[in-house]
Design a protein around this motif. Structure first.
Motif, mmCIF file in Angstrom:
data_model
loop_
_atom_site.group_PDB
_atom_site.id
_atom_site.type_symbol
_atom_site.label_atom_id
_atom_site.label_comp_id
_atom_site.label_asym_id
_atom_site.label_seq_id
_atom_site.Cartn_x
_atom_site.Cartn_y
_atom_site.Cartn_z
ATOM 1 N N LYS A 100 1.173 -1.290 -0.389
ATOM 2 C CA LYS A 100 -0.087 -0.192 -0.028
ATOM 3 C C LYS A 100 0.708 1.280 -0.068
ATOM 4 C CE LYS A 100 -0.635 0.677 5.406
ATOM 5 N NZ LYS A 100 -0.719 1.372 5.829
ATOM 6 N N ARG A 101 0.772 1.997 -0.553
ATOM 7 C CA ARG A 101 1.125 3.668 -0.423
ATOM 8 C C ARG A 101 0.816 4.401 -0.102
ATOM 9 N NH1 ARG A 101 6.279 3.830 -4.272
ATOM 10 N NH2 ARG A 101 6.847 6.280 -3.892
ATOM 11 N N GLU A 102 -0.619 4.229 0.767
ATOM 12 C CA GLU A 102 -1.460 5.688 1.613
ATOM 13 C C GLU A 102 -0.619 5.656 2.570
ATOM 14 O OE1 GLU A 102 -3.644 5.769 -0.850
ATOM 15 O OE2 GLU A 102 -4.078 3.761 -1.224
ATOM 16 N N ARG A 122 2.929 11.677 -1.597
ATOM 17 C CA ARG A 122 3.087 9.956 -1.488
ATOM 18 C C ARG A 122 4.309 9.617 -0.309
ATOM 19 N NH1 ARG A 122 5.942 9.926 -6.931
ATOM 20 N NH2 ARG A 122 6.364 7.870 -6.813
ATOM 21 N N ARG B 15 -9.461 -5.073 -7.508
ATOM 22 C CA ARG B 15 -10.078 -4.515 -7.017
ATOM 23 C C ARG B 15 -10.653 -3.458 -8.097
ATOM 24 N NH1 ARG B 15 -4.695 -1.065 -5.175
ATOM 25 N NH2 ARG B 15 -5.106 -3.192 -3.495
ATOM 26 N N HIS B 100 -6.386 5.728 -5.323
ATOM 27 C CA HIS B 100 -5.123 5.330 -5.439
ATOM 28 C C HIS B 100 -4.708 4.966 -6.871
ATOM 29 C CE1 HIS B 100 -6.760 1.485 -6.125
ATOM 30 N NE2 HIS B 100 -5.768 0.910 -5.954
ATOM 31 N N ARG B 103 -3.620 8.367 -8.102
ATOM 32 C CA ARG B 103 -2.413 8.589 -7.517
ATOM 33 C C ARG B 103 -1.587 8.593 -8.115
ATOM 34 N NH1 ARG B 103 -5.701 8.999 -2.542
ATOM 35 N NH2 ARG B 103 -5.190 6.658 -1.881
ATOM 36 N N HIS B 104 -1.409 7.236 -8.364
ATOM 37 C CA HIS B 104 0.418 6.682 -9.303
ATOM 38 C C HIS B 104 0.215 7.121 -10.095
ATOM 39 C CE1 HIS B 104 -0.588 2.452 -6.085
ATOM 40 N NE2 HIS B 104 -1.007 3.259 -5.375
ATOM 41 N N TRP B 107 2.242 10.508 -9.560
ATOM 42 C CA TRP B 107 2.686 10.483 -8.920
ATOM 43 C C TRP B 107 3.556 9.370 -10.052
ATOM 44 C CZ3 TRP B 107 1.952 7.162 -4.556
ATOM 45 C CH2 TRP B 107 0.396 7.987 -3.403
ATOM 46 N N GLN B 142 5.356 0.568 -6.967
ATOM 47 C CA GLN B 142 6.849 0.952 -6.125
ATOM 48 C C GLN B 142 7.771 -0.190 -7.489
ATOM 49 O OE1 GLN B 142 4.232 -0.630 -4.676
ATOM 50 N NE2 GLN B 142 4.341 0.584 -3.014
ATOM 51 N N GLU B 148 10.053 3.775 -3.305
ATOM 52 C CA GLU B 148 9.336 4.075 -2.013
ATOM 53 C C GLU B 148 9.533 4.549 -1.854
ATOM 54 O OE1 GLU B 148 6.322 3.430 -2.031
ATOM 55 O OE2 GLU B 148 6.267 2.080 0.141
ATOM 56 N N HIS B 149 8.392 5.682 -1.109
ATOM 57 C CA HIS B 149 8.812 6.546 -0.487
ATOM 58 C C HIS B 149 9.063 6.661 1.049
ATOM 59 C CE1 HIS B 149 8.788 10.484 -3.088
ATOM 60 N NE2 HIS B 149 8.753 9.070 -4.051
ATOM 61 N N PRO B 166 5.499 0.663 5.232
ATOM 62 C CA PRO B 166 5.555 1.292 6.546
ATOM 63 C C PRO B 166 5.107 1.036 8.101
ATOM 64 C CG PRO B 166 3.531 1.337 4.797
ATOM 65 C CD PRO B 166 4.420 -0.127 4.499
ATOM 66 N N GLN B 273 -2.445 -10.476 -1.251
ATOM 67 C CA GLN B 273 -2.465 -9.413 -2.424
ATOM 68 C C GLN B 273 -1.450 -10.111 -3.291
ATOM 69 O OE1 GLN B 273 -1.918 -5.674 -0.801
ATOM 70 N NE2 GLN B 273 -2.386 -4.578 -2.770
#
Lengths: 243, 358
Positions: A100-102, A122, B15, B100, B103-104, B107, B142, B148-149, B166, B273
């Motif tokens: 996920k990237r949220e 991001r 999805r 999402h 957004r991708h 980005w 990614q 990846e941030h 994360p 996933q």
């Protein structure tokens, strides 16, 4: 200790909640606080959850919220320390199971109950910075500090956002700071405090600031959030809105 | 045409299509764009199945370039109108109900363009192929952009290394809370992209070192790139090998051991996933029986590498695994470790096990 730290400094949205994620609250949300449905305040949270945030900022502003503390004078770290980052309850096992990237961030300022959030970037770090800067604006707009008009001198933050022609603005104050500058928020707060103290009268405020009524009106109208907040101060005193 | 629409329908990400009744207009668009742009349609989602056909080469080539997209030179001129047309085509592949993905796309365009927006880092056709692979084959975003941030860093990643999660950011915080961490020697076992090692090294003083090991050569390469990008060559030493093997010379000298080892129980792998299960390396995910195989191995080796008072933190599959490990370490090695406990992640899952060597 680490646990407590993690709880308050980390916050993410659930990856699949993106469909239901609410848009950031409008800057000038009034009345009841935005619903706290994404904010999970754990019972072991290091600070007791405020009794009712909705009550704290009902009406035009939070008067003397947090015992008249100067929130805007705080550093980002200090202000952050007063915030709770609600944990966005993630569903599922998380960790390596999920991509996920949220990186939404939602801050809740404990002393005032004000909530600010950011989702558009991001990077979680950038979202946190945006949320914090949004929080500063919201504090400026909502937290009213009492002023004693008898011996009032406008603070330098206020002088800095005034147009150069103001007669009380010294040469050493520097160029005028506009709404896009992060330093605008404390000036805006001081202006609203003054407007509140003079019961919404722009001409009274103008006299104190050494400006024409028109110049103060233009200043107020230069920023949408400031205009709305000023008009609420005026509406509470039965004055018609500035347009 | 019919056949390709059916193939696209079969591969259409769940999805995008939660509705059991497929939306024919979406499928048609998807199918027509895949036929014109690349072979992505025929590319199996599982990278282990060989790609056949000449057209497949485009997608394979795009992905075999080891330089992450966002670091490639921007040398492909692109007229603004072509870019706008691409944006419309790309948007037409994703429904408004998938924010999402929108957004991708934003980005991707940001990472694919140079400072001059009229120059791209890859030919437009390749960009299109990448986008379709992302939307249809669930190739992780990614891997598409190559980064990846993560925390305040932009970590380079590519196929073959785990994308840092994360949750794992918290590990860095925990290390930072260890007294005197900044001057000690640390090990990051199974470093993957090197995200943890670099993040820890960036907080360290001049005497601090991180020894980052990985058994995967791709991981070693990517970790090296990330170490260089953040100028941490003097603080991070990358060593090729499995877990403790390359650390023989450091026995009893480490202030801390960090690891995010594979911890997913083998039997859970098929249900992952698609972005994870189809595309990320099994080597970094498969934890064997109960997901504990590598975690137990790490626990076994801890006491010989850590110096007295040394700290360890492992990421785990969650509550059950963490509780088991805390209990296991406290019972089996009570004389070797103290303050062993589980630490919650942001979703209140017991994600980490930490403790100190006595």
């Amino acid at each position: 200790m680490a646990r407590a730290l993690l709880r308050i400094t980390r916050c993410y949205s659930s990856p699949l909640s993106s469909l239901t994620f609410p848009p950031p609250p409008p800057l000038l949300h009034r009345g009841a606080a935005p619903p706290l449905r994404f904010l999970s305040i754990s019972s072991s949270s290091p600070s007791p959850p405020p009794s009712s945030s909705a009550a704290t900022w009902d009406g035009p502003g939070v008067k003397g919220g947090g015992d008249g503390e100067d929130f805007l004078g705080m550093s980002d770290d200090e202000l952050m320390g007063q915030c709770e980052m609600g944990t966005f309850k993630a569903s599922g096992p998380g960790g390596q199971h999920r991509n996920k990237r949220e990186s939404a961030v939602r801050l809740r300022h404990r002393p005032t109950g004000i909530i600010a959030q950011a989702v558009e970037d991001r990077s979680q770090h950038k979202n946190r910075a945006s949320a914090l800067s949004r929080l500063r604006t919201l504090i400026a707009l909502r937290v009213r500090k009492p002023i004693n008009l008898e011996d009032y001198t406008p603070p330098v933050e206020l002088l800095q956002i005034l147009p150069l022609k103001s007669t009380i603005r010294g040469k050493d104050v520097g160029p005028q700071i506009g709404p896009n500058n992060p330093k605008f928020a404390p000036g805006m707060q001081a202006l609203l405090d003054l407007l509140f103290a003079v019961e919404g009268s722009v001409s009274e405020a103008a006299k104190i600031l050494g400006l024409s009524t028109g110049a103060v009106s233009r200043l107020i109208l230069s920023d949408d959030a400031l205009r709305t907040a000023a008009n609420e101060v005026r509406a509470a005193k039965g004055l018609k809105p500035l347009k | 045409m019919l056949a390709s629409a059916a193939a696209a329908a079969a591969l259409l990400p769940r999805r995008l299509n939660p509705n059991p009744n497929p939306k024919p207009y979406l499928l048609k668009r998807l199918a027509s764009s895949t036929t014109t742009s690349s072979s992505a349609r025929t590319t199996p989602p599982n990278p282990q199945i060989p790609i056949s056909g000449a057209a497949a080469a485009t997608a394979a080539e795009v992905e075999s370039n080891p330089t992450p997209l966002f670091l490639r030179p921007a040398e492909h001129p692109i007229p603004a109108t072509s870019l706008a047309a691409f944006r419309r085509r790309a948007e037409s592949l994703i429904p408004p109900t998938a924010p999402h993905l929108h957004r991708h796309l934003r980005w991707l365009l940001a990472d694919a363009a140079g400072e001059d927006p009229a120059l791209l880092r890859l030919p437009l056709g390749d960009l299109e192929a990448l986008w379709i692979r992302h939307v249809r084959d669930r190739r992780p975003f990614q891997y598409v952009v190559g980064n990846e941030h993560w925390r305040d860093m932009v970590v380079a990643v590519r196929e073959g290394v785990l994308i840092p999660r994360p949750e794992t950011e918290a590990v860095v915080e925990m290390v930072g809370n260890v007294e005197g961490f900044e001057g000690g020697w640390w090990a990051d076992l199974g470093t993957g992209s090197g995200a943890i090692a670099v993040a820890v090294a960036r907080m360290m003083g001049p005497k601090g070192r991180v020894f980052a090991t990985d058994v995967s050569e791709v991981a070693i390469e990517v970790a090296r790139l990330n170490v260089q990008r953040y100028g941490m060559q003097d603080k991070v030493e990358i060593r090729h090998g499995s877990w403790f093997e390359p650390l023989e010379d450091l026995k009893g000298k480490l202030m801390g051991v960090i690891s995010n080892p594979p911890y997913i129980p083998t039997e859970d792998l098929p249900g992952l996933q698609p972005e994870v299960g189809w595309h990320e390396p099994k080597l970094a995910l498969d934890g064997g029986k109960d997901g504990l195989e590598h975690l137990l191995h790490l626990c076994e080796g801890l006491s010989s590498v850590l110096k007295p008072g040394g700290f360890f933190v492992f990421e785990t599959n969650g509550n059950k695994q963490s509780e088991f490990l805390v209990d296991f370490i406290s019972t089996k090695w009570d004389s070797s470790f103290c303050d062993v406990g589980a630490v919650l992640d942001f979703a209140d899952i017991k994600r980490f096990v930490t403790g100190y060597r006595r």
